[in-house]
Design a protein around this motif. Structure first.
Motif, PDB file in Angstrom:
ATOM      1  N   THR A 238     -23.929 118.088 120.742  1.00 64.80           N
ATOM      2  CA  THR A 238     -22.796 118.328 121.644  1.00 64.80           C
ATOM      3  C   THR A 238     -22.688 117.246 122.705  1.00 64.80           C
ATOM      4  OG1 THR A 238     -22.880 120.732 121.323  1.00 64.80           O
ATOM      5  CG2 THR A 238     -21.823 119.938 123.339  1.00 64.80           C
ATOM      6  N   LEU A 239     -23.805 116.909 123.325  1.00 67.37           N
ATOM      7  CA  LEU A 239     -23.801 115.905 124.388  1.00 67.37           C
ATOM      8  C   LEU A 239     -23.482 114.518 123.839  1.00 67.37           C
ATOM      9  CD1 LEU A 239     -26.853 117.131 126.480  1.00 67.37           C
ATOM     10  CD2 LEU A 239     -24.426 117.368 127.040  1.00 67.37           C
ATOM     11  N   GLU A 240     -23.943 114.235 122.634  1.00 63.94           N
ATOM     12  CA  GLU A 240     -23.610 112.947 122.015  1.00 63.94           C
ATOM     13  C   GLU A 240     -22.132 112.851 121.704  1.00 63.94           C
ATOM     14  OE1 GLU A 240     -27.940 111.801 120.033  1.00 63.94           O
ATOM     15  OE2 GLU A 240     -26.406 112.771 118.774  1.00 63.94           O
ATOM     16  N   GLU A 241     -21.525 113.961 121.292  1.00 62.85           N
ATOM     17  CA  GLU A 241     -20.086 113.969 121.032  1.00 62.85           C
ATOM     18  C   GLU A 241     -19.296 113.783 122.326  1.00 62.85           C
ATOM     19  OE1 GLU A 241     -19.620 117.697 119.099  1.00 62.85           O
ATOM     20  OE2 GLU A 241     -20.127 116.929 117.095  1.00 62.85           O
ATOM     21  N   ILE A 242     -19.786 114.363 123.424  1.00 58.40           N
ATOM     22  CA  ILE A 242     -19.099 114.244 124.713  1.00 58.40           C
ATOM     23  C   ILE A 242     -19.184 112.833 125.259  1.00 58.40           C
ATOM     24  CG2 ILE A 242     -19.187 114.956 127.143  1.00 58.40           C
ATOM     25  CD1 ILE A 242     -20.117 117.732 126.134  1.00 58.40           C
ATOM     26  N   THR A 243     -20.374 112.260 125.225  1.00 52.55           N
ATOM     27  CA  THR A 243     -20.609 110.967 125.878  1.00 52.55           C
ATOM     28  C   THR A 243     -20.378 109.773 124.966  1.00 52.55           C
ATOM     29  OG1 THR A 243     -22.964 110.947 125.294  1.00 52.55           O
ATOM     30  CG2 THR A 243     -22.346 112.021 127.374  1.00 52.55           C
ATOM     31  N   GLY A 244     -20.467 109.977 123.655  1.00 52.45           N
ATOM     32  CA  GLY A 244     -20.410 108.854 122.730  1.00 52.45           C
ATOM     33  C   GLY A 244     -21.679 108.021 122.739  1.00 52.45           C
ATOM     34  N   LYS A 245     -22.760 108.573 123.270  1.00 55.20           N
ATOM     35  CA  LYS A 245     -24.024 107.857 123.382  1.00 55.20           C
ATOM     36  C   LYS A 245     -25.160 108.717 122.832  1.00 55.20           C
ATOM     37  CE  LYS A 245     -22.384 105.672 127.642  1.00 55.20           C
ATOM     38  NZ  LYS A 245     -22.584 105.563 129.117  1.00 55.20           N
ATOM     39  N   ASP A 246     -26.247 108.053 122.422  1.00 53.84           N
ATOM     40  CA  ASP A 246     -27.431 108.781 121.988  1.00 53.84           C
ATOM     41  C   ASP A 246     -28.045 109.525 123.173  1.00 53.84           C
ATOM     42  OD1 ASP A 246     -27.156 107.790 119.434  1.00 53.84           O
ATOM     43  OD2 ASP A 246     -28.573 106.136 119.748  1.00 53.84           O
ATOM     44  N   ILE A 247     -28.515 110.730 122.916  1.00 54.42           N
ATOM     45  CA  ILE A 247     -29.228 111.513 123.926  1.00 54.42           C
ATOM     46  C   ILE A 247     -30.711 111.382 123.623  1.00 54.42           C
ATOM     47  CG2 ILE A 247     -29.556 113.799 124.937  1.00 54.42           C
ATOM     48  CD1 ILE A 247     -26.795 112.504 125.469  1.00 54.42           C
ATOM     49  N   LYS A 248     -31.438 110.770 124.548  1.00 48.23           N
ATOM     50  CA  LYS A 248     -32.826 110.389 124.271  1.00 48.23           C
ATOM     51  C   LYS A 248     -33.841 111.023 125.209  1.00 48.23           C
ATOM     52  CE  LYS A 248     -31.390 106.233 124.966  1.00 48.23           C
ATOM     53  NZ  LYS A 248     -31.257 104.763 125.149  1.00 48.23           N
ATOM     54  N   TYR A 249     -33.351 111.711 126.241  1.00 51.79           N
ATOM     55  CA  TYR A 249     -34.264 112.199 127.276  1.00 51.79           C
ATOM     56  C   TYR A 249     -34.051 113.696 127.507  1.00 51.79           C
ATOM     57  CZ  TYR A 249     -34.924 107.241 127.894  1.00 51.79           C
ATOM     58  OH  TYR A 249     -35.188 105.914 127.656  1.00 51.79           O
ATOM     59  N   PHE A 250     -35.145 114.385 127.812  1.00 50.05           N
ATOM     60  CA  PHE A 250     -35.154 115.840 127.865  1.00 50.05           C
ATOM     61  C   PHE A 250     -35.928 116.307 129.090  1.00 50.05           C
ATOM     62  CE2 PHE A 250     -37.230 119.914 126.737  1.00 50.05           C
ATOM     63  CZ  PHE A 250     -36.119 120.668 126.385  1.00 50.05           C
ATOM     64  N   ALA A 251     -35.430 117.352 129.739  1.00 50.20           N
ATOM     65  CA  ALA A 251     -36.156 118.002 130.834  1.00 50.20           C
ATOM     66  C   ALA A 251     -36.463 119.442 130.437  1.00 50.20           C
ATOM     67  CB  ALA A 251     -35.335 117.975 132.117  1.00 50.20           C
ATOM     68  N   TYR A 252     -37.738 119.801 130.517  1.00 51.89           N
ATOM     69  CA  TYR A 252     -38.160 121.151 130.144  1.00 51.89           C
ATOM     70  C   TYR A 252     -37.650 122.173 131.161  1.00 51.89           C
ATOM     71  CZ  TYR A 252     -41.702 118.645 127.339  1.00 51.89           C
ATOM     72  OH  TYR A 252     -42.354 117.805 126.456  1.00 51.89           O
ATOM     73  N   PRO A 253     -37.020 123.262 130.711  1.00 52.15           N
ATOM     74  CA  PRO A 253     -36.657 124.335 131.640  1.00 52.15           C
ATOM     75  C   PRO A 253     -37.888 124.840 132.389  1.00 52.15           C
ATOM     76  CG  PRO A 253     -35.568 124.666 129.535  1.00 52.15           C
ATOM     77  CD  PRO A 253     -36.563 123.548 129.339  1.00 52.15           C
ATOM     78  N   PHE A 254     -37.765 125.031 133.678  1.00 51.87           N
ATOM     79  CA  PHE A 254     -38.857 125.476 134.550  1.00 51.87           C
ATOM     80  C   PHE A 254     -40.011 124.476 134.594  1.00 51.87           C
ATOM     81  CE2 PHE A 254     -37.313 129.254 132.071  1.00 51.87           C
ATOM     82  CZ  PHE A 254     -36.428 129.735 133.013  1.00 51.87           C
ATOM     83  N   GLY A 255     -39.872 123.330 133.937  1.00 54.41           N
ATOM     84  CA  GLY A 255     -40.967 122.378 133.853  1.00 54.41           C
ATOM     85  C   GLY A 255     -42.065 122.783 132.890  1.00 54.41           C
ATOM     86  N   LEU A 256     -41.838 123.830 132.083  1.00 57.19           N
ATOM     87  CA  LEU A 256     -42.882 124.382 131.224  1.00 57.19           C
ATOM     88  C   LEU A 256     -42.821 123.772 129.826  1.00 57.19           C
ATOM     89  CD1 LEU A 256     -42.616 128.135 132.266  1.00 57.19           C
ATOM     90  CD2 LEU A 256     -44.215 126.403 133.115  1.00 57.19           C
ATOM     91  N   TRP A 257     -43.992 123.433 129.283  1.00 54.59           N
ATOM     92  CA  TRP A 257     -44.063 122.784 127.975  1.00 54.59           C
ATOM     93  C   TRP A 257     -45.369 123.184 127.306  1.00 54.59           C
ATOM     94  CZ3 TRP A 257     -47.977 119.277 126.692  1.00 54.59           C
ATOM     95  CH2 TRP A 257     -48.847 118.981 127.743  1.00 54.59           C
ATOM     96  N   ASN A 258     -45.489 122.865 126.034  1.00 51.67           N
ATOM     97  CA  ASN A 258     -46.764 122.987 125.329  1.00 51.67           C
ATOM     98  C   ASN A 258     -46.865 121.860 124.315  1.00 51.67           C
ATOM     99  OD1 ASN A 258     -45.059 123.816 123.263  1.00 51.67           O
ATOM    100  ND2 ASN A 258     -45.694 125.957 123.329  1.00 51.67           N
ATOM    101  N   PRO A 259     -48.065 121.563 123.822  1.00 56.66           N
ATOM    102  CA  PRO A 259     -48.223 120.444 122.889  1.00 56.66           C
ATOM    103  C   PRO A 259     -47.384 120.579 121.622  1.00 56.66           C
ATOM    104  CG  PRO A 259     -50.354 121.106 123.760  1.00 56.66           C
ATOM    105  CD  PRO A 259     -49.368 122.147 124.203  1.00 56.66           C
ATOM    106  N   GLU A 260     -47.115 121.814 121.211  1.00 51.01           N
ATOM    107  CA  GLU A 260     -46.330 122.030 119.993  1.00 51.01           C
ATOM    108  C   GLU A 260     -44.886 121.572 120.153  1.00 51.01           C
ATOM    109  OE1 GLU A 260     -49.932 124.268 120.028  1.00 51.01           O
ATOM    110  OE2 GLU A 260     -48.263 124.372 121.465  1.00 51.01           O
ATOM    111  N   ALA A 261     -44.416 121.492 121.388  1.00 45.22           N
ATOM    112  CA  ALA A 261     -43.023 121.102 121.615  1.00 45.22           C
ATOM    113  C   ALA A 261     -42.791 119.618 121.379  1.00 45.22           C
ATOM    114  CB  ALA A 261     -42.606 121.461 123.040  1.00 45.22           C
ATOM    115  N   ILE A 262     -43.793 118.814 121.622  1.00 42.02           N
ATOM    116  CA  ILE A 262     -43.599 117.361 121.618  1.00 42.02           C
ATOM    117  C   ILE A 262     -43.167 116.825 120.250  1.00 42.02           C
ATOM    118  CG2 ILE A 262     -44.730 115.144 121.996  1.00 42.02           C
ATOM    119  CD1 ILE A 262     -46.277 116.514 124.293  1.00 42.02           C
ATOM    120  N   PRO A 263     -43.837 117.170 119.145  1.00 38.59           N
ATOM    121  CA  PRO A 263     -43.337 116.661 117.853  1.00 38.59           C
ATOM    122  C   PRO A 263     -41.947 117.169 117.511  1.00 38.59           C
ATOM    123  CG  PRO A 263     -45.145 118.220 117.536  1.00 38.59           C
ATOM    124  CD  PRO A 263     -45.105 117.884 118.986  1.00 38.59           C
ATOM    125  N   GLN A 264     -41.608 118.377 117.953  1.00 35.92           N
ATOM    126  CA  GLN A 264     -40.264 118.902 117.716  1.00 35.92           C
ATOM    127  C   GLN A 264     -39.213 118.066 118.451  1.00 35.92           C
ATOM    128  OE1 GLN A 264     -39.419 121.305 115.685  1.00 35.92           O
ATOM    129  NE2 GLN A 264     -41.375 122.288 115.214  1.00 35.92           N
TER     130      GLN A 264
END
Length: 311
Positions: A238-264
Motif C-alpha cells: 500500500t505504501l509503495e503504491e502511494i509513494t511510488g518508492k520502495d518501503i525499506k524501513y520498519f518501526a516495531y509497534p510499542f518498540g517490541l520485537w523478537n528474533p523470529e520477526a527479523i527474518p520475516q
C-alpha cells in the motif's frame, strides 16, 4: 569516529502501551526545566534573519552527498554485527502526537503528547545546537559501511500517522531545513485526525521518508502465519503504491520485537528496523536500532540532556 552531542499520545490503538517499561526513559523530565540552553533573546528582523540563515545552512548540510540505496551496497562491503554495534550511535527521536494537552489526557498519555510550543522549542534547540537531520539510507550506509555523516547528525521519526504530524510538525521542520521519517500505520489512512494518502505522498515527494508501522499496530511478538501478510506485506505494498518508492524501513509497534520477526521482515524487503530505548540485539543491530521517545513533559533543555545521556 567520534561524535560530540550538545544539544507523542500515541494513536488510540497505542493507548494500551503507554506504561511500557521500554519507554520509561521518557519520564525523567522536571517541570522546572523550561528554558532552551542555546537560544538568546532576539528581536525583530535580526531574529527572522537568523532563523532564515539557520534553515538554509541546515538544509545544505543535511543534504550532503546522497546516500546509496542499501540494495546497491555489495554484501562484501557490509560490516559484521560487532563492527556495526561498535559504531557510535546516532541520536534518533520518536514523536507521536503534536498537540496541546487536554483535560482528559492522562498523566501517562502526556508522555506521548508534545504540546505545540514545546515541540517548536525542541526543534529550534536542535537547529540552534548545530544538529543536522539525516534519513535512513544515510544511517544505513554509516552503520553498514562507515560512510561519513554530517556533523552532529540526528534522525527525527514520527509514528502512527497522526494528522498533526503533517499540519504542525512538517512546517516546523521545514522552517529549519530538517527532514524526517514517518512510520505509517495504514489502517488509519484517511480517518479523522489522521493523515490522508495524499498527505503521505506529499511528505514523500518533499524528501521525507515513509516507513512501515504495520496495518493496525498489533504487537509483532504475537504474529503467526497470515499475520505477516496482513501486518507487513500488504501495508508495505500500500505504501509503495502511494509513494511510488520502495518501503525499506520498519518501526516495531510499542518498540517490541523478537528474533523470529527479523527474518520475516527481511523476506518482505526491510533492510533495517527501529525499536525504542532498550538495548540493541548484538546479532542483528540493523534490525534493533534504538530511538528515544521525546516526552511531552520535556523542555528543550531536558531533551538536550536526554540526547547526550542516551546515545
Amino acid at each position: 569516529m567520534q561524535f560530540s552531542y550538545s544539544a507523542l499520545s500515541t494513536a488510540a490503538v497505542c493507548a494500551a502501551a503507554l506504561t511500557l517499561s521500554s519507554c520509561n526513559d521518557s519520564k525523567t523530565a522536571t517541570a522546572a526545566e523550561t528554558s532552551s540552553p542555546t537560544r538568546e533573546v532576539m528581536s525583530g528582523t535580526a531574529a527572522v534573519a537568523a532563523e532564515e540563515d539557520s534553515a538554509a545552512a541546515h538544509a545544505a548540510a543535511s543534504a550532503g552527498t546522497p546516500a546509496p540505496d542499501p540494495a546497491s551496497i555489495p554484501a562484501s562491503k557490509i560490516a559484521d554485527a560487532a563492527t556495526i554495534t561498535a559504531r557510535p550511535q546516532v541520536p534518533i527521536l520518536c514523536y507521536h502526537q503534536i498537540r496541546d494537552w487536554r483535560a482528559k489526557d492522562s498523566k501517562g498519555a502526556k508522555d506521548y503528547i508534545v504540546p505545540v510550543e514545546a515541540f517548536k522549542k525542541q526543534i529550534q534547540m536542535l537547529a540552534d545546537s548545530g544538529y543536522h537531520s539525516i534519513l535512513p539510507d544515510q544511517l544505513y550506509a554509516y552503520l553498514a559501511t562507515g560512510a561519513p555523516l554530517p556533523s552532529k547528525p540526528i534522525m527525527l521519526t514520527f509514528d502512527d500517522t497522526d494528522l498533526d504530524q503533517f499540519t504542525v510538525a512538517r512546517p516546523t521542520l521545514e522552517k529549519y531545513g530538517f527532514k524526517a521519517v514517518y512510520f505509517v500505520m495504514t489502517v488509519s489512512l484517511g480517518r479523522p485526525r489522521y493523515m490522508s494518502k495524499a498527505q503521505v505522498k506529499q511528505l514523500s515527494d518533499e524528501g521525507n521518508v515513509i516507513g512501515s508501522h504495520t496495518w493496525d499496530h498489533h504487537n509483532v511478538k504475537k504474529y503467526q502465519g497470515q499475520d505477516w501478510v496482513t501486518q507487513i506485506e500488504k501495508p508495505t505494498k500500500t505504501l509503495e503504491e502511494i509513494t511510488g518508492k520502495d518501503i525499506k524501513y520498519f518501526a516495531y509497534p510499542f518498540g517490541l520485537w523478537n528474533p523470529e520477526a527479523i527474518p520475516q521482515l527481511k523476506q518482505r524487503g526491510m533492510v533495517a528496523a527501529f525499536v525504542l530505548a532498550e538495548k540493541r540485539d548484538p546479532q542483528d543491530p540493523l534490525f534493533t536500532i534504538r530511538r528515544i521517545i521525546a516526552s511531552g513533559y520535556w523542555s528543550a533543555r531536558t531533551l538536550h540532556n536526554s540526547i547526550v545521556q542516551s546515545f
